[in-house]
Write an enzyme that holds these catalytic residues in place. Structure first.
Site, mmCIF file in Angstrom:
data_model
loop_
_atom_site.group_PDB
_atom_site.id
_atom_site.type_symbol
_atom_site.label_atom_id
_atom_site.label_comp_id
_atom_site.label_asym_id
_atom_site.label_seq_id
_atom_site.Cartn_x
_atom_site.Cartn_y
_atom_site.Cartn_z
ATOM 1 N N CYS A 254 17.684 -51.380 -89.650
ATOM 2 C CA CYS A 254 16.324 -51.953 -89.723
ATOM 3 C C CYS A 254 15.377 -50.758 -89.853
ATOM 4 C CB CYS A 254 15.998 -52.749 -88.466
ATOM 5 S SG CYS A 254 17.313 -53.852 -87.922
ATOM 6 N N ALA A 255 15.271 -50.204 -91.054
ATOM 7 C CA ALA A 255 14.847 -48.806 -91.186
ATOM 8 C C ALA A 255 13.347 -48.545 -91.354
ATOM 9 C CB ALA A 255 15.592 -48.160 -92.353
ATOM 10 N N ALA A 256 12.597 -49.444 -91.974
ATOM 11 C CA ALA A 256 11.200 -49.132 -92.316
ATOM 12 C C ALA A 256 10.379 -48.844 -91.055
ATOM 13 C CB ALA A 256 10.593 -50.274 -93.095
ATOM 14 N N ASP A 305 19.114 -57.927 -95.584
ATOM 15 C CA ASP A 305 18.906 -58.398 -94.222
ATOM 16 C C ASP A 305 20.053 -57.843 -93.376
ATOM 17 O OD1 ASP A 305 18.798 -59.840 -91.826
ATOM 18 O OD2 ASP A 305 18.044 -61.649 -92.813
ATOM 19 N N ASP A 324 17.535 -50.304 -84.808
ATOM 20 C CA ASP A 324 16.200 -50.262 -84.193
ATOM 21 C C ASP A 324 15.644 -51.666 -84.410
ATOM 22 O OD1 ASP A 324 13.997 -48.885 -82.949
ATOM 23 O OD2 ASP A 324 12.978 -49.026 -84.879
ATOM 24 N N CYS A 377 11.041 -51.162 -79.280
ATOM 25 C CA CYS A 377 9.765 -50.703 -78.711
ATOM 26 C C CYS A 377 9.207 -51.811 -77.822
ATOM 27 C CB CYS A 377 8.784 -50.308 -79.811
ATOM 28 S SG CYS A 377 8.595 -51.541 -81.090
#
Length: 437
Positions: A254-256, A305, A324, A377
């Site tokens: 989930c890189a961006a 996805d 992430d 986060c």
């Protein structure tokens, strides 16, 4: 007399608040958009930023005070109500602007609506002429803390349940302290040199982090040259947990926008990191980031996805994986105060399902002996420790890996758990599991 510039600044702030409160816009995005298209000076832009974030951060408190003077807010045009919130925020929390100037300014802005200026004048003068209602007099504890710290009751209850009342209050109080600007230095040997050049301090948490109370790092020559990149201190702790040697095939599921992808790539020599996201414009962001940092040859982007990893890549494909995960973002409340009001406690169950679905999929493409770092986060157990516990229950071929850090106060049962009051950073969670060989 308030000058025309300040009047314009408050007009811009009011416009942004309308976007946030009426249309559900994200405060940071709505604010940036307005500031970019405005002709305001740097000082006025700072004022607008203070007014927007301050009013949004104190929303529940301001509404509680206003309810003592306004019988029915639904009878008011929304912009009038938001103008009162904006003005009351200045009266109660900003000491550099004289109260009479704040009232005059609000009255001028109110002239756009017929008769609104008299109403605005009367309400604000009532706050100047009478003692403030006493929040301490609110009988129900969670309601009182909700008003005091401008946090929804469910959030107050959740934090007390997980951290105890004293720490929950410390977390909530810390959210009113402005966010630091932080960057990651791309070459560890240049940390001291860049700290001096950028008038920044070294991070307490990250050996490659620099911070300062405020500042526009992205405008610096160091940023243009790829010597630094914008990344919160807590986020900088993720890539090192993968203990990369350089040859690995890594998946960032989930890189961006690519901060962690580029940090991973910086450890690679012959290896490669595959960065996934659902949206083209976000993949472009990752590519731009990698290019600026001279890492484009080690980063491969793919539109996918994360729950489709297993069927797309098949078994035993990656040495190491970072998830992430999409989360509530509760840890980001200092930077994005509107997050407090846009979530419900019910969101956590739904998010947990997504988080587990991603882990269930990616774990099938991990080689034996490989590790998955899971980070969020958020500071809510349901999205963090509970997700890992459920994952390990479902996958007996995986075992937990205990993480460590020099700051022992952020290590909890082998996980890294950082709450916003500890180091005045984002709230963050990092955990790790290994596929048994």
């Amino acid at each position: 007399m308030v000058n025309k510039k300040e009047e314009r600044a408050r007009g811009v702030a009011l416009k942004v608040l309308q976007e946030v409160f009426e249309k559900g816009a994200y405060s940071n995005i709505a604010l940036n958009k307005e500031l970019q298209s405005s002709q305001l000076s740097q000082a006025d832009k700072s004022l607008v930023t203070e007014l927007v974030y301050g009013t949004v951060a104190r929303k529940i408190t301001l509404e509680w005070y206003l309810a003592h003077e306004i019988a029915d807010r639904d009878q008011l045009d929304s912009w009038v109500y938001h103008l009162l919130m904006l003005s009351l925020y200045q009266i109660l929390y900003l000491d550099k602007i004289p109260n009479h100037a704040i009232v005059n300014e609000a009255v001028n802005l109110a002239k756009r609506g017929r008769g609104a200026e008299k109403f605005v004048n009367a309400i604000l003068r009532a706050f100047l002429n009478k003692p403030l209602p006493d929040i301490a007099a609110i009988k129900r504890k969670n309601k009182r803390l909700s008003v005091q710290y401008s946090a929804p009751v469910w959030l107050v209850a959740t934090l007390i349940e997980e951290y105890g009342q004293e720490r929950a209050e410390a977390i909530l109080a810390s959210l009113f302290i402005r966010n630091k600007a932080s960057v990651r230095v791309t070459d560890l040997s240049k940390v001291d040199e860049l700290a001096q050049a950028l008038s920044a301090e070294k991070s307490d948490l990250s050996p490659v982090g620099l911070v300062k109370a405020s500042g526009h790092f992205a405008g610096s020559q160091a940023f243009k040259e790829g010597l630094i990149t914008i990344q919160d201190e807590t986020s900088q702790l993720v890539a090192p947990t993968l203990q990369l040697e350089g040859w690995e095939e890594v998946l960032d599921a989930c890189a961006a926008p690519g901060g962690k992808t580029c940090h991973i790539a910086s450890y690679l020599t012959s290896g490669q990191v595959t960065a996934l996201d659902l949206y083209d414009h976000k993949l472009t962001l990752i590519e731009e980031n990698a290019h600026r940092l001279g890492l484009a040859n080690r980063v491969k982007t793919q539109k996918l996805d994360a729950v489709q990893v297993a069927e797309t890549f098949g078994p035993d494909r990656f040495d190491k994986i970072l998830v992430d995960a999409p989360c509530s973002g509760i840890g980001l409340m200092r930077r994005k105060p509107d997050i407090k009001y846009n979530k419900e406690s019910a969101d956590f169950d739904q998010l947990q399902e997504i988080q587990l679905a991603i882990l269930d999929s990616v774990c099938q493409s991990l080689k034996k002996g490989g590790i998955i770092t899971y980070s969020t986060c958020t500071i809510v157990r349901k999205e963090n420790q509970d997700v890992i516990a459920k994952f390990l229950d479902r996958h007996p071929n995986f075992e937990p890996v205990a993480l460590t850090h020099e700051c022992s106060d952020i290590v909890q049962n082998g996980c890294i758990v950082i709450t916003p009051e500890q180091y005045l950073t984002d709230g963050f969670f990092i955990s790790q599991v290994r596929r048994k060989s």
